[in-house]
Design a protein around this motif. Structure first.
Motif, PDB file in Angstrom:
ATOM      1  N   GLN A 192       0.560  -1.246  -0.412  1.00 31.17           N
ATOM      2  CA  GLN A 192       0.196   0.395  -0.276  1.00 31.17           C
ATOM      3  C   GLN A 192       0.862   0.978  -0.140  1.00 31.17           C
ATOM      4  O   GLN A 192       2.210   1.191   0.068  1.00 31.17           O
ATOM      5  N   GLN A 193      -0.278   2.448  -0.187  1.00 29.34           N
ATOM      6  CA  GLN A 193       0.783   3.628  -0.274  1.00 29.34           C
ATOM      7  C   GLN A 193       1.899   4.221   0.906  1.00 29.34           C
ATOM      8  O   GLN A 193       1.142   4.165   1.816  1.00 29.34           O
ATOM      9  N   LEU A 194       2.670   4.340   0.948  1.00 25.46           N
ATOM     10  CA  LEU A 194       3.207   4.656   1.891  1.00 25.46           C
ATOM     11  C   LEU A 194       3.753   6.272   1.793  1.00 25.46           C
ATOM     12  O   LEU A 194       4.815   6.104   1.774  1.00 25.46           O
ATOM     13  N   ALA A 195       3.120   7.144   2.560  1.00 20.43           N
ATOM     14  CA  ALA A 195       3.428   8.754   2.564  1.00 20.43           C
ATOM     15  C   ALA A 195       4.245   9.392   2.444  1.00 20.43           C
ATOM     16  O   ALA A 195       4.515   8.808   4.178  1.00 20.43           O
ATOM     17  N   PRO A 196       5.107  10.164   2.887  1.00 17.90           N
ATOM     18  CA  PRO A 196       5.283  10.729   1.133  1.00 17.90           C
ATOM     19  C   PRO A 196       6.347   9.658  -0.056  1.00 17.90           C
ATOM     20  O   PRO A 196       6.755  10.133  -1.017  1.00 17.90           O
ATOM     21  N   LEU A 197       6.361   8.433   0.964  1.00 17.38           N
ATOM     22  CA  LEU A 197       7.275   7.891  -1.055  1.00 17.38           C
ATOM     23  C   LEU A 197       7.148   6.664  -1.676  1.00 17.38           C
ATOM     24  O   LEU A 197       5.419   7.199  -1.472  1.00 17.38           O
ATOM     25  N   GLN A 198       6.689   6.762  -2.493  1.00 14.21           N
ATOM     26  CA  GLN A 198       6.546   5.849  -4.035  1.00 14.21           C
ATOM     27  C   GLN A 198       6.857   4.727  -3.463  1.00 14.21           C
ATOM     28  O   GLN A 198       8.164   4.644  -3.616  1.00 14.21           O
ATOM     29  N   ALA A 199       6.505   3.534  -4.361  1.00 12.77           N
ATOM     30  CA  ALA A 199       7.054   2.176  -4.476  1.00 12.77           C
ATOM     31  C   ALA A 199       6.954   1.504  -5.555  1.00 12.77           C
ATOM     32  O   ALA A 199       6.900   2.600  -6.637  1.00 12.77           O
ATOM     33  N   ARG A 200       8.747   0.697  -5.399  1.00 18.58           N
ATOM     34  CA  ARG A 200       9.456   0.703  -7.371  1.00 18.58           C
ATOM     35  C   ARG A 200       9.747  -0.628  -6.858  1.00 18.58           C
ATOM     36  O   ARG A 200      10.484  -0.791  -6.249  1.00 18.58           O
ATOM     37  N   CYS A 201       9.819  -2.028  -7.718  1.00 17.36           N
ATOM     38  CA  CYS A 201      10.140  -3.523  -7.319  1.00 17.36           C
ATOM     39  C   CYS A 201      10.921  -3.768  -8.050  1.00 17.36           C
ATOM     40  O   CYS A 201      12.173  -3.180  -8.885  1.00 17.36           O
ATOM     41  N   LEU A 202      11.789  -3.639  -6.677  1.00 13.94           N
ATOM     42  CA  LEU A 202      13.194  -3.907  -7.191  1.00 13.94           C
ATOM     43  C   LEU A 202      13.597  -5.084  -7.435  1.00 13.94           C
ATOM     44  O   LEU A 202      15.034  -5.082  -8.912  1.00 13.94           O
ATOM     45  N   GLY A 203      12.973  -6.103  -7.944  1.00 15.26           N
ATOM     46  CA  GLY A 203      13.039  -7.443  -8.571  1.00 15.26           C
ATOM     47  C   GLY A 203      12.555  -8.394  -7.566  1.00 15.26           C
ATOM     48  O   GLY A 203      11.771  -8.264  -6.635  1.00 15.26           O
TER      49      GLY A 203
END
Length: 269
Positions: free
Chosen positions: A147-158
């Motif tokens: 889920q969103q963890l404001a103010p950070l954005q999510a990205r798949c590392l692998g």
């Protein structure tokens, strides 16, 4: 398994007294008792024989003792190395699962953290609770898209590859280990014999009980190549690894490239 539970376990083992352990940890005695019960419940064993003024380790407690010491020593050494090696002008914080941190040897750690910045590494076992995104620059999470963890954005590392392995070619259907808090496939229909968030502890248990289970490929690849472990015919399990990061932060992309090039993670499909 929270590392604070292991710290409490070691303090009770050291003092052989819940009250004295509570004083040393600046906790109430009930809090110490609760932490020990949590640890016992997570492992499914009794760690202490409780008699009046005579608290002794059980056989299970004796077995856990060196592993608990090793886990806390490894985490402390990693933090100390990072603090000594990266004396930075600005401080940045990263939170990662302890079960993922143990897969990163010093060489990989040195590649992840740029010497121009000071990083503080925080580890936590199991599921994160009440994490504030504004407190960290990076937050690593295992599993499905978070889920969103404001103010950070999510990205798949692998993807972290979990191999189905056993000590022998013939799988012991009565002995299977599993990682707590992670939904991994089952290899047998028998009840689970052992579960933990510490993947190295699972490996030790698997070897001693000649059982089977899913373990991270970066941890067991050398043992498989040396014939100490056997890969089973079941399909490997690919688990996504996500990072929360600040917008336009190049560090997230650097982590993605480094972890994939080092073979710790596989590239997203």
């Amino acid at each position: 398994m929270d590392t604070e539970l292991l710290k409490t376990f070691l303090e009770v083992q050291k003092t052989r007294h819940f009250g004295k352990a509570a004083e040393n940890l600046y906790l109430t005695q009930s809090a110490v008792s609760f932490r020990v019960r949590q640890l016992e419940q997570s492992l499914g064993v009794t760690l202490f024989s409780r008699f009046r003024n005579n608290i002794q380790l059980t056989a299970a407690g004796e077995l856990l003792l060196p592993h608990a010491q090793a886990v806390l020593t490894a985490i402390s050494a990693a933090k100390q190395q990072l603090n000594q090696q990266y004396q930075l002008q600005s401080h940045r914080k990263v939170l990662m699962p302890a079960e993922f941190a143990v897969l990163l040897p010093p060489k990989q750690l040195s590649l992840l953290f740029a010497p121009q910045q000071c990083w503080q590494v925080h580890t936590q076992s199991g599921t994160y609770h009440n994490v504030n995104g504004s407190d960290f620059d990076l937050v690593i999470q295992l599993g499905e898209k978070p889920q969103q963890l404001a103010p950070l954005q999510a990205r798949c590392l692998g993807y972290l590859c979990w191999w189905p392995v056993s000590v022998n070619d013939a799988v012991n259907l009565q002995a299977e280990c599993s990682v707590q808090h992670l939904t991994l496939p089952r290899l047998t229909t028998a009840p689970l014999s052992f579960a933990s968030t510490d993947v190295r502890l699972l490996w030790q248990w698997l070897q001693q009980n000649k059982g089977c289970g899913y373990l991270p490929a970066p941890l067991v690849q050398a043992a498989v190549e040396q014939g100490k472990l056997h890969k089973l015919s079941a399909a490997p399990y690919l688990q996504p690894v996500w990072v929360y990061h600040q917008a336009n932060d190049v560090v997230a992309e650097h982590w993605q490239q480094t972890l994939q090039s080092c073979g710790v993670l596989q590239a997203p499909v």
